[in-house]
Design a protein around this motif. Structure first.
Motif, PDB file in Angstrom:
ATOM      1  N   GLU A  81       0.818  -1.205   0.000  1.00  0.00           N
ATOM      2  CA  GLU A  81       0.000   0.000   0.000  1.00  0.00           C
ATOM      3  C   GLU A  81       0.855   1.259   0.000  1.00  0.00           C
ATOM      4  O   GLU A  81       0.543   2.250  -0.681  1.00  0.00           O
ATOM      5  CB  GLU A  81      -0.937  -0.003   1.210  1.00  0.00           C
ATOM      6  N   GLN A  82       1.952   1.232   0.759  1.00  0.00           N
ATOM      7  CA  GLN A  82       2.832   2.398   0.793  1.00  0.00           C
ATOM      8  C   GLN A  82       3.534   2.597  -0.546  1.00  0.00           C
ATOM      9  O   GLN A  82       3.735   3.731  -0.986  1.00  0.00           O
ATOM     10  CB  GLN A  82       3.868   2.225   1.913  1.00  0.00           C
ATOM     11  N   ALA A  83       3.899   1.492  -1.198  1.00  0.00           N
ATOM     12  CA  ALA A  83       4.528   1.595  -2.512  1.00  0.00           C
ATOM     13  C   ALA A  83       3.556   2.180  -3.527  1.00  0.00           C
ATOM     14  O   ALA A  83       3.934   2.991  -4.385  1.00  0.00           O
ATOM     15  CB  ALA A  83       5.015   0.223  -2.971  1.00  0.00           C
ATOM     16  N   LEU A  84       2.310   1.786  -3.447  1.00  0.00           N
ATOM     17  CA  LEU A  84       1.298   2.311  -4.364  1.00  0.00           C
ATOM     18  C   LEU A  84       1.077   3.806  -4.134  1.00  0.00           C
ATOM     19  O   LEU A  84       0.856   4.571  -5.083  1.00  0.00           O
ATOM     20  CB  LEU A  84      -0.028   1.571  -4.172  1.00  0.00           C
ATOM     21  N   ALA A  85       1.170   4.230  -2.891  1.00  0.00           N
ATOM     22  CA  ALA A  85       0.872   5.626  -2.563  1.00  0.00           C
ATOM     23  C   ALA A  85       1.979   6.577  -2.989  1.00  0.00           C
ATOM     24  O   ALA A  85       1.771   7.797  -2.996  1.00  0.00           O
ATOM     25  CB  ALA A  85       0.631   5.756  -1.062  1.00  0.00           C
ATOM     26  N   ARG A  86       3.151   6.059  -3.376  1.00  0.00           N
ATOM     27  CA  ARG A  86       4.262   6.928  -3.706  1.00  0.00           C
ATOM     28  C   ARG A  86       4.081   7.617  -5.049  1.00  0.00           C
ATOM     29  O   ARG A  86       4.753   8.598  -5.346  1.00  0.00           O
ATOM     30  CB  ARG A  86       5.561   6.118  -3.719  1.00  0.00           C
ATOM     31  N   SER A  87       3.223   7.111  -5.910  1.00  0.00           N
ATOM     32  CA  SER A  87       3.077   7.664  -7.258  1.00  0.00           C
ATOM     33  C   SER A  87       1.625   8.021  -7.535  1.00  0.00           C
ATOM     34  O   SER A  87       0.708   7.329  -7.078  1.00  0.00           O
ATOM     35  CB  SER A  87       3.560   6.637  -8.282  1.00  0.00           C
ATOM     36  N   PRO A  88       1.365   9.130  -8.297  1.00  0.00           N
ATOM     37  CA  PRO A  88      -0.005   9.396  -8.755  1.00  0.00           C
ATOM     38  C   PRO A  88      -0.467   8.267  -9.663  1.00  0.00           C
ATOM     39  O   PRO A  88       0.329   7.694 -10.416  1.00  0.00           O
ATOM     40  CB  PRO A  88       0.121  10.716  -9.514  1.00  0.00           C
ATOM     41  N   ARG A  89      -1.767   7.933  -9.616  1.00  0.00           N
ATOM     42  CA  ARG A  89      -2.238   6.733 -10.295  1.00  0.00           C
ATOM     43  C   ARG A  89      -3.564   6.939 -11.021  1.00  0.00           C
ATOM     44  O   ARG A  89      -4.354   7.814 -10.652  1.00  0.00           O
ATOM     45  CB  ARG A  89      -2.390   5.571  -9.297  1.00  0.00           C
ATOM     46  N   ILE A  90      -3.761   6.075 -12.026  1.00  0.00           N
ATOM     47  CA  ILE A  90      -5.027   5.961 -12.738  1.00  0.00           C
ATOM     48  C   ILE A  90      -5.672   4.649 -12.301  1.00  0.00           C
ATOM     49  O   ILE A  90      -5.063   3.578 -12.396  1.00  0.00           O
ATOM     50  CB  ILE A  90      -4.819   5.954 -14.266  1.00  0.00           C
ATOM     51  N   LYS A  91      -6.883   4.717 -11.824  1.00  0.00           N
ATOM     52  CA  LYS A  91      -7.562   3.531 -11.323  1.00  0.00           C
ATOM     53  C   LYS A  91      -8.007   2.623 -12.473  1.00  0.00           C
ATOM     54  O   LYS A  91      -8.434   3.102 -13.526  1.00  0.00           O
ATOM     55  CB  LYS A  91      -8.779   3.941 -10.494  1.00  0.00           C
ATOM     56  N   ILE A  92      -7.897   1.302 -12.268  1.00  0.00           N
ATOM     57  CA  ILE A  92      -8.399   0.308 -13.222  1.00  0.00           C
ATOM     58  C   ILE A  92      -9.621  -0.357 -12.601  1.00  0.00           C
ATOM     59  O   ILE A  92      -9.570  -0.839 -11.463  1.00  0.00           O
ATOM     60  CB  ILE A  92      -7.343  -0.773 -13.534  1.00  0.00           C
ATOM     61  N   ASP A  93     -10.712  -0.399 -13.339  1.00  0.00           N
ATOM     62  CA  ASP A  93     -11.937  -0.998 -12.825  1.00  0.00           C
ATOM     63  C   ASP A  93     -12.673  -1.688 -13.969  1.00  0.00           C
ATOM     64  O   ASP A  93     -13.291  -1.039 -14.807  1.00  0.00           O
ATOM     65  CB  ASP A  93     -12.826   0.061 -12.175  1.00  0.00           C
ATOM     66  N   THR A  94     -12.572  -3.020 -14.020  1.00  0.00           N
ATOM     67  CA  THR A  94     -13.264  -3.813 -15.034  1.00  0.00           C
ATOM     68  C   THR A  94     -13.993  -4.955 -14.330  1.00  0.00           C
ATOM     69  O   THR A  94     -13.797  -5.174 -13.128  1.00  0.00           O
ATOM     70  CB  THR A  94     -12.279  -4.395 -16.068  1.00  0.00           C
ATOM     71  N   PRO A  95     -14.834  -5.700 -15.049  1.00  0.00           N
ATOM     72  CA  PRO A  95     -15.536  -6.808 -14.396  1.00  0.00           C
ATOM     73  C   PRO A  95     -14.602  -7.873 -13.813  1.00  0.00           C
ATOM     74  O   PRO A  95     -14.954  -8.538 -12.837  1.00  0.00           O
ATOM     75  CB  PRO A  95     -16.381  -7.395 -15.545  1.00  0.00           C
TER      76      PRO A  95
END
Length: 620
Positions: A81-95
C-alpha cells in the motif's frame, strides 16, 4: 517361503521404506526450505527497495540499441500500500480485474483478479498478480521507446510523470497519457482494456522538430525475486514465449539463471527476427505477457540479473526501428495480458486478435491432442450439469463406451486363459525344473488355443494416456481450481482433505496423508483384480495383491478429481467385466479368490514323477 516370494516381499518393503524415507527426509524439508527462502527473499527485497530491474545494455541484432536503463534506487517500503501511494495513479476498474496504473513511468504495476481468491473461503483475499516497485514481490509491465545508436533524444523513462485525460480506466473506455520532451517530440499512449485482462497499448510519437528521429518500440514484463514454485515436471512455471519461427520457448527460473551472459551480470537468451507470438512470465494459473505487433519483426529476450541477494527476471521484446519524419506521427501497437489463464479467454485472444499460438500460454503438454479435446468435452458437460465432478463421471462413462469393444476382446481372451488354466498348471508341474521348456510349452499352448496372454493388460494400458490427460486438466486448468464435488470435496484440483492417519503424530501425518477417496479407489481396484483368476505364479499373485495398496498410497496426494475418476472407472470396469464374463460363460472368481485369501494351504504337495519313477509324496 520360496526364494522368489522372499525377494518380492523384500523389494516391496524396501520400496515402501524408500518412499516414506524420501517424503520424510527430503520432500517435507524441501517444502519448508522453499518457504524459508521465499520469506528471506521477500524480506531482502523490502530492505533493498528492489532498486534495479533487469534492464540490460545492448541487445544482439540491433547494433547499439539499448533497452530501458535500470530504474533508480527507491526507498525501502514496508507494505504494498505504501509503494502504491508513492506515485499518482489511474484507477483500473473492469468486471474481472482491479488495480491502477502508475503515472510515474506509466507502468501497469497494480493488478488484482476479482474473480479469484486465495482459498475456497469466500472471504479470503483476492489474488494479487502485479505489484509496484518498492513493495514486496514487485511484478510489473511497461512499454516505450529506445533511441537509435548515437542519438541523444530525451525519451520517457522510469521517472517520467505522464499526464492523463481521465482518472479511471474502464472496459471499453480508453484513456490517453501524454508527455512532451521539450525538444520537439510529443509522446502519447492510448490505453484500453477489455472485460477480461487484455490491455491494448498504442504508443504514438509526433515529431514537431526539424530533423527525422529513429526509435525502437519495446515492451517488457519484469519480476523482482524468484517466486515460490510447485516444482512439478508436468507443469511449466517461469518465462514463456512463442517467438515466430523459433517456436515455443519455456525457461524455468533456474534455466535462465544458467544461460550464457548476455552482458556483464546478465544471463539469458535472445531470439532474432521473430514475427508473431508473445513473451511473458507464467505461474500455474496466472500469467503476465506482452504481445508485440504481429506484423512487425522483433527480438524476444529472456534474462535475469542479480540485484543484491536476489535476482530480477525479465521477458521483453524490442521491435524494428521506426523513423519519424519532421511533421509526421508514427505509432506502435502492442498488448499486455495480465490475468487468469482461462481457456475460453486465451483461445479467444488467439482467434480474435490474431496472436500467434497464444493458446500455448496454457501448458497442455505433449498429449495436447488428448488433453485439449477432453477439457472441451468436460467443460461442455459441466455447463449443462453444473458440477465438474459429475462431468468427470459422465466423461468416464462415455470413454468406457468408446473402449467397450477393446475391453470385450480383452476379457474374452482372459476367459480363454481361464479355460486352459488346468493345462497351464500341468505344464508347470511337468517342467518344474526346466524353465526354458516350461516357457516353450506355454507359448505353444497359447499359439494352439489362439490366446494372447497380454490381452488382459490392454484396458489398463489404454487408460494411461487418458489418465495422464485428465491429470493435466485437473492440474493446470484454472476452471478446475476450487471446483467442488459433493460432501467434503470442495476443490477437485486439491488432494482429498480427509486423512485416516490423522490420529498419528503431526510429523507422520505430513507424509502419511491418505484420504477417504484414495481408500475407496484402492478397494475398487482390489475388487477389480480379484475378478480375474489368480495367477498361477506366486510372484505375480503377490504383486497383484499388493498393487491396490501401492496405488492407494501413490494417489493419496493426487487431485481429488483424479482419484474420483479412477474409483468410478474401476467400478465401471468391474460391472463391464462381470457382464462380459457372464456372456462368455466364464465363472467370476471374485468370491472364490476372496475366500482363498483366508483359507489354509494344503499340508502336502504332490510331485509329478519323472517317467519310469514311482510317485512320491513329500511332506512339508
Amino acid at each position: 517361503m520360496k526364494e522368489d516370494n522372499r525377494n518380492l516381499l523384500l523389494a516391496i518393503t524396501l520400496s515402501v521404506v524408500v518412499l516414506l524415507g524420501w517424503q520424510f527426509f527430503y520432500a517435507v524439508p524441501q517444502m519448508d526450505k522453499q518457504k524459508q527462502v521465499a520469506q528471506q527473499t521477500q524480506q531482502t527485497q523490502q530492505a533493498q527497495g528492489q532498486s534495479t530491474p533487469a534492464g540490460s545494455p545492448s541487445v544482439p541484432g540491433q547494433p547499439g540499441a539499448v533497452l530501458p536503463a535500470a530504474l533508480p534506487a527507491t526507498p525501502a517500503v514496508e507494505t504494498r500500500e505504501q509503494a502504491l501511494a508513492r506515485s499518482p495513479r489511474i484507477k483500473i476498474d473492469t468486471p474481472k480485474i482491479a488495480g491502477s496504473i502508475s503515472l510515474t513511468g506509466a507502468r501497469v504495476d497494480d493488478v488484482s483478479l476479482k474473480a479469484y481468491r486465495e482459498t475456497v473461503d469466500p472471504n479470503s483475499p483476492i489474488i494479487v498478480l502485479l505489484s509496484p516497485l518498492g513493495g514486496p514481490n514487485a511484478y510489473y509491465s511497461d512499454f516505450g521507446w529506445v533511441a537509435a545508436p548515437g542519438t541523444n533524444v530525451p525519451l520517457p523513462n522510469a521517472t517520467t510523470v505522464w499526464s492523463a485525460d481521465a482518472q479511471v480506466l474502464r472496459a471499453g473506455t480508453p484513456l490517453t497519457l501524454s508527455w512532451d520532451n521539450g525538444q520537439g517530440l510529443l509522446f502519447k499512449r492510448a490505453i484500453s482494456v477489455d472485460d477480461n485482462a487484455m490491455f491494448t497499448i498504442r504508443d504514438e510519437v509526433e515529431n514537431k522538430g526539424g530533423a527525422p528521429v529513429s526509435l525502437f518500440p519495446y515492451g517488457q514484463v519484469v519480476r523482482h525475486g524468484r517466486p515460490t514454485t510447485l516444482g512439478y515436471y508436468v507443469l511449466h512455471e517461469g518465462l514463456i514465449g512463442y517467438l515466430g519461427d523459433h517456436g515455443l520457448q519455456e525457461f524455468t527460473y533456474d534455466h535462465v539463471d544458467k544461460e550464457p551472459l548476455l552482458s556483464p551480470g546478465t544471463n539469458g537468451r535472445v531470439w532474432k527476427d521473430a514475427l508473431g507470438g508473445f513473451v511473458g512470465i507464467t505461474d500455474k494459473y496466472w500469467a503476465a505477457s506482452v504481445v508485440p505487433d504481429q506484423a512487425r519483426k522483433y527480438e524476444g529476450r529472456f534474462s535475469s540479473v542479480q540485484t543484491g541477494s536476489a535476482r530480477t527476471y525479465q521477458a521483453d521484446f524490442l521491435a524494428e526501428a521506426v523513423t519519424i519524419a519532421p511533421g509526421a506521427t508514427v505509432a506502435s501497437n502492442s498488448k499486455l495480458f495480465a490475468g487468469a489463464k482461462e481457456v475460453a479467454a486465451v483461445n479467444g485472444y488467439e482467434r480474435n486478435l490474431g496472436i500467434k499460438r497464444f493458446d500455448l500460454l496454457i501448458d497442455w503438454g505433449w498429449f495436447y491432442f488428448i488433453t485439449k479435446p477432453m477439457f472441451f468435452l468436460l467443460d461442455w458437460i459441466y455447463k449443462h450439469v453444473g458440477n465438474f465432478g459429475v462431468a468427470i463421471l459422465i466423461v468416464t462413462l462415455l470413454l468406457k463406451g468408446v473402449f467397450f469393444p477393446l475391453a470385450s476382446k480383452s476379457y474374452a481372451s482372459m476367459a480363454k486363459m481361464k479355460a486352459v488354466q488346468p493345462e497351464m498348471v500341468a505344464i508347470r508341474e511337468r517342467y518344474a525344473d526346466d524353465k526354458m521348456k516350461q516357457q516353450q510349452a506355454l507359448m505353444e499352448l497359447y499359439k494352439t488355443q489362439k490366446i494372447n496372454p497380454l490381452a488382459g493388460c490392454w484396458p489398463v494400458l489404454v487408460q494411461i494416456p487418458v489418465f495422464f490427460a485428465l491429470y493435466k486438466i485437473l492440474f493446470i486448468t484454472i476452471e478446475m481450481r476450487h471446483a467442488p464435488f459433493f460432501g467434503w470435496i470442495h476443490d477437485l484440483a486439491a488432494p482429498d482433505p480427509t486423512n485416516v492417519f490423522g490420529w498419528l503424530p503431526l510429523g507422520l501425518t505430513a507424509f502419511l496423508h491418505i484420504g477417504i477417496w484414495p481408500i475407496i479407489m484402492g478397494i475398487t481396484m482390489f475388487v477389480q483384480m480379484k475378478m480375474n483368476p489368480e495367477p498361477p505364479d506366486p510372484v505375480q499373485k503377490m504383486m497383484f495383491t499388493w498393487m491396490p495398496v501401492f496405488f492407494t498410497f501413490l494417489l493419496g496426494s493426487f487431485p481429488a478429481g483424479l482419484v474420483i475418476y479412477w474409483s468410478w472407472n474401476n467400478l465401471l470396469s468391474v460391472t463391464q467385466q462381470g457382464f462380459i464374463m457372464r456372456k462368455h460363460g466364464v465363472k467370476i472368481e471374485l468370491f472364490d479368490n476372496l475366500k482363498g485369501m483366508f483359507s489354509k494351504k494344503p499340508a502336502t504337495t504332490e510331485v509329478v514323477p519323472a517317467p519310469g519313477k514311482p510317485a512320491n509324496t513329500n511332506k512339508k
